[in-house]
Structures are given as C-alpha cells and as structure tokens.
Scaffold this motif. Structure first.
Motif, mmCIF file in Angstrom:
data_model
loop_
_atom_site.group_PDB
_atom_site.id
_atom_site.type_symbol
_atom_site.label_atom_id
_atom_site.label_comp_id
_atom_site.label_asym_id
_atom_site.label_seq_id
_atom_site.Cartn_x
_atom_site.Cartn_y
_atom_site.Cartn_z
ATOM 1 N N UNK A 1 0.863 -1.178 0.000
ATOM 2 C CA UNK A 1 0.000 0.000 0.000
ATOM 3 C C UNK A 1 0.898 1.226 0.000
ATOM 4 N N UNK A 2 0.433 2.290 -0.633
ATOM 5 C CA UNK A 2 1.247 3.485 -0.816
ATOM 6 C C UNK A 2 0.381 4.726 -0.648
ATOM 7 N N UNK A 3 0.845 5.663 0.177
ATOM 8 C CA UNK A 3 0.148 6.939 0.375
ATOM 9 C C UNK A 3 1.175 8.051 0.264
ATOM 10 N N UNK A 4 0.855 9.080 -0.531
ATOM 11 C CA UNK A 4 1.750 10.210 -0.732
ATOM 12 C C UNK A 4 1.083 11.476 -0.214
ATOM 13 N N UNK A 5 1.777 12.199 0.627
ATOM 14 C CA UNK A 5 1.293 13.477 1.173
ATOM 15 C C UNK A 5 1.924 14.589 0.344
ATOM 16 N N UNK A 6 1.211 15.052 -0.685
ATOM 17 C CA UNK A 6 1.749 16.019 -1.628
ATOM 18 C C UNK A 6 1.105 17.393 -1.437
ATOM 19 N N UNK A 7 1.798 18.481 -1.824
ATOM 20 C CA UNK A 7 1.211 19.821 -1.698
ATOM 21 C C UNK A 7 -0.086 19.980 -2.482
ATOM 22 N N UNK B 1 7.945 2.760 5.252
ATOM 23 C CA UNK B 1 7.986 4.206 5.027
ATOM 24 C C UNK B 1 6.885 4.857 5.868
ATOM 25 N N UNK B 2 7.282 5.801 6.680
ATOM 26 C CA UNK B 2 6.319 6.451 7.574
ATOM 27 C C UNK B 2 6.426 7.968 7.517
ATOM 28 N N UNK B 3 6.517 8.515 6.301
ATOM 29 C CA UNK B 3 6.456 9.946 6.103
ATOM 30 C C UNK B 3 7.821 10.616 6.106
ATOM 31 N N UNK B 4 7.823 11.929 5.970
ATOM 32 C CA UNK B 4 6.627 12.784 5.984
ATOM 33 C C UNK B 4 5.881 12.863 4.656
ATOM 34 N N UNK B 5 6.453 12.336 3.569
ATOM 35 C CA UNK B 5 5.778 12.368 2.269
ATOM 36 C C UNK B 5 5.240 10.990 1.902
ATOM 37 N N UNK B 6 6.080 9.980 2.020
ATOM 38 C CA UNK B 6 5.737 8.628 1.592
ATOM 39 C C UNK B 6 5.415 7.741 2.793
ATOM 40 N N UNK B 7 4.260 7.090 2.728
ATOM 41 C CA UNK B 7 3.833 6.151 3.760
ATOM 42 C C UNK B 7 3.522 4.810 3.092
ATOM 43 N N UNK B 8 3.805 3.723 3.796
ATOM 44 C CA UNK B 8 3.548 2.401 3.237
ATOM 45 C C UNK B 8 2.760 1.547 4.219
ATOM 46 N N UNK B 9 2.181 0.445 3.688
ATOM 47 C CA UNK B 9 1.532 -0.552 4.521
ATOM 48 C C UNK B 9 0.445 -0.007 5.417
#
Length: 304
Positions: A29-35, A199-207
C-alpha cells in the motif's frame, strides 16, 4: 506482447495477472502526502511501475535495451527520441512509458487523466501518427505525433523517470526458459525483502501507515472530495484486480493463508468502492479498518 514479438514461446508466456505479480507492484500500500493533495495506491511503496517492469523482465530471464541511458537522459530531445523509436519498431514492437494518460487523446476521458501514468507498445511510427497497442482496450490506437510526444515526455508523472523512456530489442537471457515455480520463488524473495522497507512519512507512507493516513484524509474537508474521486473511479477497482492476482499467485506458491488474506482484501476494496459511491462513510471507514487489521497480519503469513 513485446516478448512474444521477440520470440518467446506462447505456451510459456505467463498470463497478464501473473506478469503483474512479477513486478511486485500488487504487494503493498502506498500513500503520498503532496502539496497538491494526497494520492493513494494499493501498490508496493518500494518500487515504482517503471522499476517494476525491469524487475519482471529480470525475473523472467529476459533483457532489453533501455533508452535513454542515465548518462544521456538530460540531453535527449524529442527529434532524437522519435528517430530512435522509429528505428526500434522496424525490428520489433517497442515498449514506451511512463506515458501521461492526459495526452492519449484517443481515450475519451483523457482530459481528466492528466498526470496518471500508463505504458503501451508502439507498433509503427508514421509521419503524422504513432500506432500503439494499448492494453487498456485499444489494440490499434492512432495518436498524433505531437500528442504522443507530450505523453511520452511525461512531465507530470510523479515518480522518478527519464523523459522518452523506451524499452526495445527484447532478448531471452536464459535457455531453457525458467519454470513457473522458479519465477514464483524469485518473486517471493523480492517481496519479502521489500516488505522490510517501511515508510512512515513525511511524504511517503507504506503498509499500515498508508491505510491509516488514508482514513484520516477521508475525514478532512480540504482534500476529501479529490481523494474520493481517485478512489471510486480508479484506485479501488484496480486494487481489487491486483489483490486477486496476488492472491492467485500466493495460492500457487503454496501460501494459502496469505492468499486468503489478500482475497479478503480484494473483497473489501470492492465493498469500499460501493460504500464510497453511496456516501456510506462509516461503512467505508469500517472497511478500511478491517484492511488495516489484515495488512498487519500479512508479513507473518508471507514468511510462510
């Protein structure tokens, strides 16, 4: 299709879902915190699609010429790129991508897809048009050269890549071709190694972290509408398909419990897509919470 055109035996070539698993992309799983707003994909956070293709080719025992080289990428112009592609397809179809879906003007919804990545096979290059085999229901897609070059430049694609990325001259490196059991073993080794990269941020988070960020973002007024549109139209339907492919792959590998876990995740993604479309927000959150529980269980199940 590229490998078959290069001489791979049809009865050996794995089916598309199996090939997808060889990229390792369905596992994660992949989550990106983008502007510009959050983006989420049910995809391996340790590799991007471009890297996944290279992994799959290596696992299959094949190689190809990747162009441009890392040394030349900064200096390549579109005229040189088009000339290289034209020469390549005179030998065999060439794989291009990432492409920006927003410039694939044969697609009826292309104007809503700017920045989304895609890959396709080029069959021919003419003076005014490029003929593509697009696996997403367009076997013979005609695209004006100018639109093709903008798509191939892929300026809006978010992950690292060179413009005008091309794979050509596919060749088998292993004779005889690896058996499916060998392909599975090679891929499982990669997946287990990748799973250790958290990966736990601040931009990329996984799982698990990615799923939890998604739950929070859906409750935030600023981005919830944008995120819901991504999920209902693209992310969740693709997630169900990928998770089913991954479940079948793990079942063939003899990892029955892990396969069952991913099959339930696939079912939950389908339910979440319906709940989202019906504005049943609490039911959606319950689905995501169950996905978190399953995601926590998966590493031990994959270890066998």
């Amino acid at each position: 299709m590229a490998l078959q055109a290069a001489g791979a035996e049809r009865d050996w070539l794995p089916e598309p879902g199996f090939l997808e698993c060889l990229t390792t992309l369905p596992f994660g799983k992949l989550y990106l915190e983008l502007p510009t707003g959050p983006q989420v994909f049910f995809s391996n956070a340790a590799v991007n699609p471009n890297q996944g293709i290279s992994l799959a080719l290596k696992t299959l025992g094949w190689s190809c010429q990747e162009w441009p080289s890392s040394q030349d990428a900064a200096s390549v112009d579109e005229r040189q790129a088009l000339a290289t592609l034209r020469a390549a397809v005179e030998e065999q179809p060439a794989l291009v991508g990432p492409l920006d879906l927003g410039w694939l003007t044969y697609h009826p919804e292309h104007s809503y897809l700017r920045g989304a990545d895609h890959f396709a096979l080029v069959l021919a290059v003419h003076d005014e048009y490029v003929l593509l085999h697009d696996p997403q229901k367009y076997p013979y897609a005609w695209l004006p050269v100018r639109d093709f070059l903008e798509a191939w430049r892929a300026e809006k694609i978010g992950y690292p890549h060179a413009p005008f990325t091309l794979r050509m001259r596919f060749r088998a490196q292993e004779r005889p071709a690896p058996e499916r059991a060998v392909l599975i073993a090679r891929t499982l080794s990669l997946i287990r190694a990748q799973w250790g990269q958290s990966f736990e941020g601040p931009v990329l988070y996984s799982g698990v972290a990615a799923l939890k960020r998604l739950m929070v973002a859906l409750q935030a007024d600023r981005w919830s509408h944008l995120l819901e549109r991504q999920l209902v139209n693209f992310v969740l339907p693709l997630a169900s398909r990928r998770l089913l492919d991954a479940a079948l792959f793990l079942s063939e590998a003899g990892l029955a419990a892990a396969a069952t876990c991913l099959q339930e995740q696939a079912l939950l993604c389908g339910r979440a897509q319906w709940f989202l479309g019906q504005r049943k927000r609490q039911a959606l959150q319950d689905c995501l919470q169950r996905l978190v529980v399953l995601e926590k269980e998966l590493p031990a199940l994959l270890a066998g």
